[in-house]
Scaffold this motif. Structure first.
Motif, short mmCIF file in Angstrom:
data_model
loop_
_atom_site.label_atom_id
_atom_site.label_comp_id
_atom_site.label_asym_id
_atom_site.label_seq_id
_atom_site.Cartn_x
_atom_site.Cartn_y
_atom_site.Cartn_z
N LYS A 1 70.01 6.27 -13.48
CA LYS A 1 70.12 7.69 -13.15
C LYS A 1 69.06 8.46 -13.95
O LYS A 1 69.01 8.33 -15.18
CB LYS A 1 71.51 8.19 -13.51
N LEU B 1 73.31 13.67 -2.68
CA LEU B 1 73.50 14.85 -3.55
C LEU B 1 72.22 15.19 -4.28
O LEU B 1 71.76 14.40 -5.13
CB LEU B 1 74.62 14.59 -4.54
N ALA B 2 71.67 16.35 -3.97
CA ALA B 2 70.38 16.74 -4.54
C ALA B 2 70.42 18.18 -5.05
O ALA B 2 69.38 18.78 -5.28
CB ALA B 2 69.28 16.58 -3.48
N ALA B 3 71.63 18.74 -5.21
CA ALA B 3 71.72 20.18 -5.48
C ALA B 3 71.75 20.52 -6.97
O ALA B 3 71.82 21.70 -7.33
CB ALA B 3 72.96 20.75 -4.79
N GLY B 4 71.68 19.51 -7.84
CA GLY B 4 71.72 19.80 -9.28
C GLY B 4 70.41 20.42 -9.75
O GLY B 4 69.35 20.20 -9.16
N ASP C 1 73.82 9.80 -5.39
CA ASP C 1 73.09 10.81 -6.16
C ASP C 1 71.59 10.64 -5.95
O ASP C 1 71.06 9.54 -6.21
CB ASP C 1 73.37 10.63 -7.66
N ALA C 2 70.92 11.70 -5.55
CA ALA C 2 69.45 11.64 -5.45
C ALA C 2 68.83 11.29 -6.79
O ALA C 2 67.70 10.81 -6.86
CB ALA C 2 68.92 12.98 -4.94
N ALA C 3 69.57 11.52 -7.87
CA ALA C 3 69.08 11.21 -9.22
C ALA C 3 68.97 9.71 -9.46
O ALA C 3 68.51 9.30 -10.53
CB ALA C 3 70.00 11.85 -10.25
N GLY D 1 77.10 22.97 -3.88
CA GLY D 1 78.09 23.78 -4.56
C GLY D 1 77.74 23.94 -6.03
O GLY D 1 76.73 23.42 -6.50
N SER D 2 78.64 24.64 -6.77
CA SER D 2 78.34 24.89 -8.18
C SER D 2 78.63 23.66 -9.05
O SER D 2 78.09 23.53 -10.14
CB SER D 2 79.14 26.09 -8.68
N VAL D 3 79.47 22.74 -8.58
CA VAL D 3 79.69 21.47 -9.29
C VAL D 3 79.50 20.33 -8.28
O VAL D 3 79.52 20.54 -7.07
CB VAL D 3 81.11 21.39 -9.92
N ARG D 4 79.31 19.12 -8.84
CA ARG D 4 78.94 17.97 -8.01
C ARG D 4 79.92 17.72 -6.85
O ARG D 4 79.50 17.56 -5.70
CB ARG D 4 78.85 16.74 -8.92
N LYS E 1 65.65 18.76 -10.07
CA LYS E 1 65.36 17.34 -10.36
C LYS E 1 65.03 16.51 -9.12
O LYS E 1 64.10 15.70 -9.13
CB LYS E 1 66.56 16.75 -11.10
O1 C5P Z 1 74.43 16.55 -12.96
P1 C5P Z 1 74.40 15.10 -12.62
O2 C5P Z 1 73.14 14.41 -13.12
O3 C5P Z 1 75.64 14.34 -12.92
O4 C5P Z 1 74.26 15.10 -11.04
C1 C5P Z 1 74.37 13.93 -10.29
C2 C5P Z 1 73.85 14.20 -8.89
O5 C5P Z 1 74.65 15.22 -8.29
C3 C5P Z 1 72.41 14.66 -8.85
O6 C5P Z 1 71.73 13.95 -7.84
C4 C5P Z 1 72.52 16.14 -8.56
O7 C5P Z 1 71.43 16.64 -7.80
C5 C5P Z 1 73.82 16.24 -7.78
N1 C5P Z 1 74.52 17.54 -7.94
C6 C5P Z 1 74.78 18.30 -6.82
N2 C5P Z 1 75.42 19.51 -6.96
C7 C5P Z 1 75.77 19.95 -8.18
C8 C5P Z 1 75.52 19.19 -9.34
C9 C5P Z 1 74.89 17.96 -9.19
O8 C5P Z 1 74.45 17.90 -5.70
N3 C5P Z 1 76.36 21.15 -8.28
#
Ligand code: C5P
Length: 227
Positions: A199, A7-10, A92-94, A68-71, A21
């Motif tokens: 994280k 997950l890298a979309a945040g 999470d890529a974070a 997407g708009s949320v994780r 990020k």
């Molecule tokens: O926002 P948060 O730090 O909790 O996000 C955790 C991980 O989820 C991050 O690696 C972020 O890139 C990813 N993410 C995502 N899509 C989103 C929100 C967060 O892939 N809409």
């Protein structure tokens, strides 16, 4: 064989960087690249699908999917873009300090009888209190049974698909995917993990990750030169 959703979309607004990020530089490469390399180190992950922010490229050797708009919506979209494969690891890529050992431990744990999900977590070391709306303490939790949850989280594919098949408001309320499995009646097990699997949220976390990485590289160099 297992597949991984990264997950890298945040946007990572709390980091205050000039780019999303996952694409901020850490130790000379984008944050997301560290996780790609840890996932590839094992040879047990058949495919990596990366949920991406708009206009950002998928790391080499991975498949990109629009986030997407949320994780959890990003998880759902990445899973839809993935080929066959079971179990499904979500990371999470974070959390760039992922190790191949932790990937292996979570994959092993999910393969046990009756387990729907295996999630990395570290024991809580702070005392945790609950407050009312005015900041007045209403309860002190018993720390001995509390865990701070991380990723990777590994799921049997059918359990994850079932858990993600919920209305958008439930997906939006999920801060991790294991909760979605818990609420659909699944059995989730903990894999003890180090707090170093941190994280990156704030500039302090990024500085800590740089320091930890420098230490790890130093240790490895010492090991190599001792032969
Ligand atoms: O926002 P948060 O730090 O909790 O996000 C955790 C991980 O989820 C991050 O690696 C972020 O890139 C990813 N993410 C995502 N899509 C989103 C929100 C967060 O892939 N809409």
């Amino acid at each position: 064989m297992a597949i991984a959703l990264l997950l890298a979309a945040g946007r990572g607004e709390r980091l205050g960087a000039d780019r999303p990020k996952a694409f901020v530089q850490l130790g000379g490469k984008p944050l997301v690249q560290w996780s790609v390399e840890a996932l590839n180190a094992l040879g047990d992950i058949e495919q990596i699908v990366v949920a991406l922010p708009p206009d950002m490229p998928a790391p080499a050797g991975t498949i990109g999917a629009p986030g997407g708009s949320v994780r959890s919506e990003s998880v759902k979209r990445a899973l839809a873009a993935a080929g066959p494969g079971d179990p499904v690891l979500v990371h999470d890529a974070a959390r760039p300090l992922l190790t191949a050992e932790l990937v292996q431990a979570t994959l092993d744990a999910v393969s046990r009888e009756g387990v729907d999900a295996a999630i990395a977590a570290s024991p809580v070391t702070d005392t945790i209190k609950q407050t009312d709306g005015e900041g007045v303490v209403t309860r002190t939790l018993d720390r001995s049974g509390l865990w701070a949850v991380q990723t990777p989280q590994v799921f049997r594919r059918a359990s994850l698909e079932r858990a993600l098949d919920v209305p958008a408001d439930v997906l939006a309320a999920a801060t991790d995917d294991a909760w979605l499995v818990e609420r659909s009646g699944g059995r989730v097990t903990i894999v003890p993990s180090e707090r170093e699997n941190l994280k990156v949220t704030s500039p302090l976390d990024l500085a800590l990750a740089e320091m930890l990485l420098a230490g790890l590289v130093g240790q490895r160099l010492k090991h190599l030169t001792s032969f």
